[in-house]
Write a protein that holds these residues in place. Sequence first.
Motif, PDB file in Angstrom:
ATOM      1  N   ARG A  73       0.961  -1.154  -0.041  1.00 55.56           N
ATOM      2  CA  ARG A  73       0.103  -0.056   0.031  1.00 55.56           C
ATOM      3  C   ARG A  73       0.978   1.277  -0.014  1.00 55.56           C
ATOM      4  NH1 ARG A  73      -5.200   1.317   1.269  1.00 55.56           N
ATOM      5  NH2 ARG A  73      -5.649   3.275   2.383  1.00 55.56           N
ATOM      6  N   GLY A  74       1.888   1.181   0.915  1.00 52.23           N
ATOM      7  CA  GLY A  74       2.820   2.555   0.833  1.00 52.23           C
ATOM      8  C   GLY A  74       3.602   2.766  -0.399  1.00 52.23           C
ATOM      9  N   ASN A  75       4.136   1.674  -1.043  1.00 49.28           N
ATOM     10  CA  ASN A  75       4.854   1.650  -2.316  1.00 49.28           C
ATOM     11  C   ASN A  75       3.713   2.198  -3.337  1.00 49.28           C
ATOM     12  OD1 ASN A  75       7.590   1.185  -2.164  1.00 49.28           O
ATOM     13  ND2 ASN A  75       6.731  -0.574  -1.114  1.00 49.28           N
ATOM     14  N   LEU A  76       2.315   1.856  -3.259  1.00 52.28           N
ATOM     15  CA  LEU A  76       1.391   2.188  -4.340  1.00 52.28           C
ATOM     16  C   LEU A  76       1.322   3.679  -4.208  1.00 52.28           C
ATOM     17  CD1 LEU A  76      -1.225  -0.481  -4.423  1.00 52.28           C
ATOM     18  CD2 LEU A  76       0.322   0.263  -6.356  1.00 52.28           C
ATOM     19  N   LYS A  77       1.229   4.318  -2.842  1.00 51.82           N
ATOM     20  CA  LYS A  77       1.242   5.718  -2.686  1.00 51.82           C
ATOM     21  C   LYS A  77       2.384   6.387  -3.052  1.00 51.82           C
ATOM     22  CE  LYS A  77      -1.697   5.011   1.341  1.00 51.82           C
ATOM     23  NZ  LYS A  77      -1.752   5.347   2.970  1.00 51.82           N
ATOM     24  N   VAL A  78       3.660   5.970  -3.087  1.00 49.91           N
ATOM     25  CA  VAL A  78       4.764   6.627  -3.638  1.00 49.91           C
ATOM     26  C   VAL A  78       4.751   6.757  -5.048  1.00 49.91           C
ATOM     27  CG1 VAL A  78       7.356   6.351  -3.783  1.00 49.91           C
ATOM     28  CG2 VAL A  78       5.999   6.175  -1.503  1.00 49.91           C
ATOM     29  N   ASN A  79       4.517   5.687  -5.620  1.00 50.46           N
ATOM     30  CA  ASN A  79       4.294   5.667  -7.239  1.00 50.46           C
ATOM     31  C   ASN A  79       3.300   6.411  -7.802  1.00 50.46           C
ATOM     32  OD1 ASN A  79       5.993   3.393  -7.058  1.00 50.46           O
ATOM     33  ND2 ASN A  79       4.383   1.688  -7.305  1.00 50.46           N
ATOM     34  N   THR A  80       2.017   6.635  -6.919  1.00 53.80           N
ATOM     35  CA  THR A  80       0.942   7.437  -7.540  1.00 53.80           C
ATOM     36  C   THR A  80       1.534   8.935  -7.145  1.00 53.80           C
ATOM     37  OG1 THR A  80      -0.564   6.177  -6.655  1.00 53.80           O
ATOM     38  CG2 THR A  80      -1.369   8.119  -7.196  1.00 53.80           C
ATOM     39  N   ALA A  81       2.411   9.409  -6.154  1.00 55.01           N
ATOM     40  CA  ALA A  81       2.955  10.447  -5.814  1.00 55.01           C
ATOM     41  C   ALA A  81       3.995  11.039  -7.041  1.00 55.01           C
ATOM     42  CB  ALA A  81       3.580  10.596  -4.445  1.00 55.01           C
ATOM     43  N   LEU A  82       4.840  10.041  -7.412  1.00 53.73           N
ATOM     44  CA  LEU A  82       5.805  10.123  -8.237  1.00 53.73           C
ATOM     45  C   LEU A  82       5.041  10.594  -9.534  1.00 53.73           C
ATOM     46  CD1 LEU A  82       8.502   7.384  -7.327  1.00 53.73           C
ATOM     47  CD2 LEU A  82       8.727  10.147  -7.193  1.00 53.73           C
ATOM     48  N   GLN A  83       4.140  10.065  -9.994  1.00 56.06           N
ATOM     49  CA  GLN A  83       3.143  10.006 -11.046  1.00 56.06           C
ATOM     50  C   GLN A  83       2.592  11.289 -11.339  1.00 56.06           C
ATOM     51  OE1 GLN A  83      -0.275   7.588 -11.872  1.00 56.06           O
ATOM     52  NE2 GLN A  83       0.157   7.356 -13.975  1.00 56.06           N
ATOM     53  N   GLY A  84       1.925  11.665 -10.141  1.00 52.46           N
ATOM     54  CA  GLY A  84       1.190  12.772 -10.043  1.00 52.46           C
ATOM     55  C   GLY A  84       1.864  14.290  -9.834  1.00 52.46           C
ATOM     56  N   GLY A  85       3.147  14.271  -9.527  1.00 49.17           N
ATOM     57  CA  GLY A  85       3.888  15.567  -9.330  1.00 49.17           C
ATOM     58  C   GLY A  85       3.875  16.135  -8.080  1.00 49.17           C
ATOM     59  N   VAL A  86       3.776  15.162  -7.126  1.00 53.20           N
ATOM     60  CA  VAL A  86       3.994  15.614  -5.643  1.00 53.20           C
ATOM     61  C   VAL A  86       5.475  16.030  -5.512  1.00 53.20           C
ATOM     62  CG1 VAL A  86       3.997  14.714  -3.078  1.00 53.20           C
ATOM     63  CG2 VAL A  86       1.885  14.204  -4.688  1.00 53.20           C
ATOM     64  N   ASP A  87       5.545  17.167  -4.662  1.00 53.72           N
ATOM     65  CA  ASP A  87       6.890  17.653  -4.432  1.00 53.72           C
ATOM     66  C   ASP A  87       7.602  16.619  -3.788  1.00 53.72           C
ATOM     67  OD1 ASP A  87       9.005  19.257  -4.391  1.00 53.72           O
ATOM     68  OD2 ASP A  87       8.411  20.544  -2.536  1.00 53.72           O
ATOM     69  N   ILE A  88       8.613  15.646  -4.487  1.00 56.02           N
ATOM     70  CA  ILE A  88       9.510  14.799  -3.983  1.00 56.02           C
ATOM     71  C   ILE A  88      10.796  15.127  -4.755  1.00 56.02           C
ATOM     72  CG2 ILE A  88      10.143  12.535  -3.556  1.00 56.02           C
ATOM     73  CD1 ILE A  88       7.093  11.866  -3.894  1.00 56.02           C
ATOM     74  N   ASP A  89      11.840  15.182  -4.138  1.00 59.27           N
ATOM     75  CA  ASP A  89      13.149  15.239  -4.751  1.00 59.27           C
ATOM     76  C   ASP A  89      13.948  14.174  -4.678  1.00 59.27           C
ATOM     77  OD1 ASP A  89      12.687  18.363  -5.264  1.00 59.27           O
ATOM     78  OD2 ASP A  89      12.760  18.352  -3.050  1.00 59.27           O
ATOM     79  N   VAL A  90      14.221  13.560  -3.459  1.00 59.23           N
ATOM     80  CA  VAL A  90      14.899  12.170  -3.395  1.00 59.23           C
ATOM     81  C   VAL A  90      13.846  11.396  -3.022  1.00 59.23           C
ATOM     82  CG1 VAL A  90      16.974  11.256  -2.086  1.00 59.23           C
ATOM     83  CG2 VAL A  90      17.080  13.705  -2.869  1.00 59.23           C
ATOM     84  N   PHE A  91      14.048   9.958  -3.411  1.00 62.37           N
ATOM     85  CA  PHE A  91      13.329   8.917  -2.722  1.00 62.37           C
ATOM     86  C   PHE A  91      14.185   7.675  -2.773  1.00 62.37           C
ATOM     87  CE2 PHE A  91      12.651   9.262  -7.410  1.00 62.37           C
ATOM     88  CZ  PHE A  91      12.542   7.954  -7.769  1.00 62.37           C
ATOM     89  N   PHE A  92      13.674   6.938  -1.883  1.00 69.12           N
ATOM     90  CA  PHE A  92      14.274   5.418  -1.771  1.00 69.12           C
ATOM     91  C   PHE A  92      13.459   4.530  -2.246  1.00 69.12           C
ATOM     92  CE2 PHE A  92      16.990   8.095   0.961  1.00 69.12           C
ATOM     93  CZ  PHE A  92      18.285   7.418   1.078  1.00 69.12           C
ATOM     94  N   THR A  93      13.960   3.314  -2.763  1.00 68.01           N
ATOM     95  CA  THR A  93      13.156   2.356  -3.420  1.00 68.01           C
ATOM     96  C   THR A  93      13.966   0.911  -2.692  1.00 68.01           C
ATOM     97  OG1 THR A  93      12.752   3.480  -5.233  1.00 68.01           O
ATOM     98  CG2 THR A  93      12.526   1.021  -5.311  1.00 68.01           C
ATOM     99  N   PHE A  94      12.996   0.095  -2.192  1.00 64.35           N
ATOM    100  CA  PHE A  94      13.218  -0.921  -1.518  1.00 64.35           C
ATOM    101  C   PHE A  94      12.844  -2.265  -2.583  1.00 64.35           C
ATOM    102  CE2 PHE A  94      13.079   2.540   1.481  1.00 64.35           C
ATOM    103  CZ  PHE A  94      14.115   2.209   2.331  1.00 64.35           C
ATOM    104  N   GLY A  95      13.635  -3.159  -2.804  1.00 59.19           N
ATOM    105  CA  GLY A  95      12.986  -4.215  -3.461  1.00 59.19           C
ATOM    106  C   GLY A  95      13.379  -3.761  -5.049  1.00 59.19           C
ATOM    107  N   VAL A  96      13.610  -5.008  -5.789  1.00 63.04           N
ATOM    108  CA  VAL A  96      13.847  -4.902  -7.242  1.00 63.04           C
ATOM    109  C   VAL A  96      12.554  -4.776  -7.953  1.00 63.04           C
ATOM    110  CG1 VAL A  96      14.713  -5.953  -9.211  1.00 63.04           C
ATOM    111  CG2 VAL A  96      15.949  -6.153  -7.198  1.00 63.04           C
ATOM    112  N   GLU A  97      11.533  -5.313  -7.401  1.00 67.04           N
ATOM    113  CA  GLU A  97      10.133  -5.186  -7.914  1.00 67.04           C
ATOM    114  C   GLU A  97       9.956  -3.782  -8.068  1.00 67.04           C
ATOM    115  OE1 GLU A  97       6.992  -7.886  -6.329  1.00 67.04           O
ATOM    116  OE2 GLU A  97       8.768  -8.875  -5.383  1.00 67.04           O
ATOM    117  N   ASN A  98       9.971  -2.842  -6.824  1.00 67.69           N
ATOM    118  CA  ASN A  98       9.619  -1.700  -6.923  1.00 67.69           C
ATOM    119  C   ASN A  98      10.605  -0.708  -7.884  1.00 67.69           C
ATOM    120  OD1 ASN A  98       7.489  -1.647  -4.977  1.00 67.69           O
ATOM    121  ND2 ASN A  98       9.015  -1.943  -3.287  1.00 67.69           N
TER     122      ASN A  98
END
Length: 452
Positions: A95-120
């Motif tokens: 659920r949390g990773n879907l929220k991050v994906n949606t934020a990145l797609q939708g233009g939420v103000d994120i500059d640096v992000f961490f990704t855990f797991g090769v699937e993500n």
Amino acid sequence: MHSRSAPPPRPRRTAGPSLTRRSLMGLAGASAAAVGATSLAGCGGGSGGASTDPDTLQVWSGLPPENGPQDLIDRFQEAHPDIPVRYTRYVNDDRGNLKVNTALQGGVDIDVFFTFGVENLAMRGGTDIAADLGDRVRATPELADFLDPAQSMALLDGDTVTALATTRAPNFILFNDTLREEAGVDLPETWTWQEYLEVLGRLARDGHHGSYTLPDMPRIMLGPDYRFTDQGDSNFSHPAFLEHFETSAALIDEGVLYPWSQALARQVEAYQQNNFIAGDFASWVTAPFSLRFLNDQEAYPHDFSVSAAPTPTVEDQEWNTGEYGAFIQVNAKSQKQEWAWEFCRFWLLEGARDMLKAGYMSIISDVEEDEILAGLLGEGAEEFFDVESFRRTLFDGPPKLHLDTELTAYSEITLKYEQQRDVCWLLERSPERAIRTVDRNTQALIDRFAEQ
């Protein structure tokens, strides 16, 4: 092996589908990304929703700030007082990773992000999502090892670099020493796959299972990108995958491994530490980040000592099932690229001590072995850990880690694999039929992606 004729090698894909693909259709708007996230300013500010301040560097990660990130950010702020940082923690689950994906797609103000797991990572590795850091990495001599394709620690596509691993996370076998000693099992320092299976059989006694799951035997044997042949086809017809399904199903049936029906019903995958501490299984295949549970006597009380052994070898192959991970990335849409890179550089080169609290062993580190062990195992480690066994397991060798960089249809293949794994380990489908279905479905996905 495959009966298919070998086609010409396909171009290597280093990123999966972009976030605009059907996997994100139907999600809520980008504002939903902030739901459930907590923010903590690097200068000690309060909590709240994700900020949109154009003068603040926005960093999103799945780690609780108190487990190391806040200490690192505090030191970064001292070194760079002109770069205010706001740290937003998201829950690192589906659920949390879907929220991050949606934020990145939708233009939420994120500059640096961490990704855990090769699937993500497969979802966030494209240059439409993550900025190309290649020139910046090449201009930083201390990061030269990240550019070596023979030892992948970054997501490379030619000269393009869109993700850098920050940690090395070897897997090991942990033992409940009380149960191990009661079973008359000596602590192994090196062992073969067959010796490992024999030990599990001896540990499965008096209502305790030998282990939750087996180490990923095909990974030990085949190493990185083991899902694919050299020609880019499905590799699931390799005998190692069938043997892994067969052995696991047989040991579940015999009670040596934890029942998969209970694992699914009780969501054990997400809470393995609870079952290990309860003695449901006497050994546990895991990674250093799990040690933070075992050194927290207040939240996870237990009265037994824990020792460590390396993953077994398979036919003289010794790839560790652990990997390079916790990828740091810069949002391609960020208007603060210089600030973002300064933060990434600081995290990679100067964050090793801070992140030990999270059970993270940094890739670049000048921290000595004793300090790493103290950071991973906590205060009073000798009371609850066989410290020397961890020293041998973590530093002798050292473990041979991997990073998958062939990410074609990675998430889709994982889903197909897990579906067949579950019905096989529930003892509802034969291993032969299950792995044959995985192989067929994987090849269909590869072919479909090749046509796009």
